[in-house]
Design an enzyme around this catalytic site. Sequence first.
Site, mmCIF file in Angstrom:
data_model
loop_
_atom_site.group_PDB
_atom_site.id
_atom_site.type_symbol
_atom_site.label_atom_id
_atom_site.label_comp_id
_atom_site.label_asym_id
_atom_site.label_seq_id
_atom_site.Cartn_x
_atom_site.Cartn_y
_atom_site.Cartn_z
ATOM 1 N N TYR A 141 -7.854 -6.564 -8.125
ATOM 2 C CA TYR A 141 -7.348 -7.777 -7.711
ATOM 3 C C TYR A 141 -7.842 -9.007 -8.466
ATOM 4 O O TYR A 141 -7.114 -9.814 -8.730
ATOM 5 C CB TYR A 141 -6.950 -8.112 -6.158
ATOM 6 C CG TYR A 141 -5.788 -7.357 -5.670
ATOM 7 C CD1 TYR A 141 -5.514 -6.195 -5.968
ATOM 8 C CD2 TYR A 141 -4.875 -8.166 -5.040
ATOM 9 C CE1 TYR A 141 -4.412 -5.381 -5.325
ATOM 10 C CE2 TYR A 141 -3.933 -7.422 -4.057
ATOM 11 C CZ TYR A 141 -3.834 -6.277 -4.467
ATOM 12 O OH TYR A 141 -2.706 -5.558 -3.652
ATOM 13 N N LYS A 188 -11.108 7.457 -5.743
ATOM 14 C CA LYS A 188 -10.594 8.400 -7.035
ATOM 15 C C LYS A 188 -11.615 8.517 -7.970
ATOM 16 O O LYS A 188 -12.035 8.499 -8.992
ATOM 17 C CB LYS A 188 -9.381 7.365 -7.832
ATOM 18 C CG LYS A 188 -8.820 8.364 -8.717
ATOM 19 C CD LYS A 188 -7.816 9.084 -8.260
ATOM 20 C CE LYS A 188 -7.056 10.217 -9.241
ATOM 21 N NZ LYS A 188 -6.470 11.172 -8.604
ATOM 22 N N ASP A 220 -5.215 10.053 -3.886
ATOM 23 C CA ASP A 220 -3.727 10.561 -3.942
ATOM 24 C C ASP A 220 -3.635 11.666 -2.764
ATOM 25 O O ASP A 220 -2.539 11.815 -2.144
ATOM 26 C CB ASP A 220 -3.605 11.325 -5.328
ATOM 27 C CG ASP A 220 -4.697 12.428 -5.538
ATOM 28 O OD1 ASP A 220 -5.707 12.309 -5.005
ATOM 29 O OD2 ASP A 220 -4.451 12.902 -6.656
ATOM 30 N N ASP A 244 -4.183 -1.485 -0.274
ATOM 31 C CA ASP A 244 -2.732 -2.305 -0.135
ATOM 32 C C ASP A 244 -1.672 -1.116 0.056
ATOM 33 O O ASP A 244 -0.917 -1.252 0.604
ATOM 34 C CB ASP A 244 -2.641 -3.184 -1.696
ATOM 35 C CG ASP A 244 -1.106 -3.804 -1.648
ATOM 36 O OD1 ASP A 244 -0.828 -4.384 -0.695
ATOM 37 O OD2 ASP A 244 -0.543 -3.441 -2.577
ATOM 38 N N ASP A 248 0.571 0.029 3.570
ATOM 39 C CA ASP A 248 2.051 0.022 3.807
ATOM 40 C C ASP A 248 2.595 1.532 4.176
ATOM 41 O O ASP A 248 3.442 1.385 5.062
ATOM 42 C CB ASP A 248 2.837 -0.363 2.189
ATOM 43 C CG ASP A 248 3.372 -1.825 2.202
ATOM 44 O OD1 ASP A 248 2.591 -2.559 2.905
ATOM 45 O OD2 ASP A 248 4.395 -2.099 1.733
#
Length: 352
Positions: A141, A188, A220, A244, A248
């Site tokens: 970001y 990851k 994942d 982020d 959600d």
Amino acid sequence: MPKVAVLPGDGIGREIIPEALKVLQAVLSDSPLKFEFANYLIGGAAIDAVGKALPADTLTACQEADAVLLGAIGGPKWDTLPAQERPELGALLPIRKELGLYSNIRPVKMIPSLISASTLKEDVVKNVDMVVIRELTGGIYFGEKGRQADPPAAYDVLLYTEDEIRRILELGFVTAQGRRKKLCSVDKANVLESSRFWREIAEDMAKTYPDVELTHMYVDNAAMQLVRYPEQFDVIVTENMFGDILTDLASMLGGSIGMLASASMNGKKGLYEPAHGSAPDIAGQNKANPLATILSAAMMLRYTFDLNHEADRIENAVARVLEQGYRTADLAKPGDQILGTREMGEAVIAAL
Ligand code: IPM
Ligand code: MG
């Protein structure tokens, strides 16, 4: 006098913030502490009024306040502005950076009366009780970003310093110590160097927290495990963009994103906001669910002001109105009686 900067922002932000303030005023009415709440502009509302998504006086007020209560920002009206001027990049990211709010805390807990509001099977979600801790001021970001002409290309750099990783992991370990003592670090590391670095630091820090069980999970797989068997998670800690996306996803485990509160912290100082957006499609119609904002206000009382009793009262009142069957449109099943934003705020106050 404790000071709270209030930033309603755009869209439904202007409807849900007044409800949270009413609840705060009700719960603080017998408190010896006299709070000062002052409103400031941010986002599209600030662009329209003064030409800038994060006006200087708003930033100064937030820096001087003990806590910030934010509604939501953004909307189609400002989506055609250059990216850096839009509410997201022009206000939300800078305010996080300027206030040093490096940790974002989103608790996801199933409220029993909302089980049927989840899109997932009851058996899967009934015991969900986790906290997702997201790093908020680093990573992709905030890394260098840009375009190049020949050949046409664009890039965003994902960079983390050791200090940035240590301070967010520390919050993860400490939070786990206060709960079921399980910390899952999501990365990851099979592909990204920054994730391998993150994992090494987590392993090193785990020696200092022998009472916490540290596990690692690829992002994942974490997305899959969150919908397969979410009960397995106690505390998740992860970098900015993975957090982020996963928050959600995780919000649906607690029934609806309309219920997900969030705290962005730098020590005791915090910015509290619902995890959902400004919902321009329903703005101004008294339809929005104010509960995530009301629960964010409860987090503010707990984390910044140590008012645990008052925070409990708000959280219990929210649970009670839901048990009584009150629903905003986002939580309703066919046949439910639907309350508007203001009516839901009143119901919470009545249940305090
Ligand atoms: C969030 C939001 C923001 C983010 C957007 C609006 C920039 O999705 O707080 O999760 O990506 O951090
Ligand atoms: Mg998000």
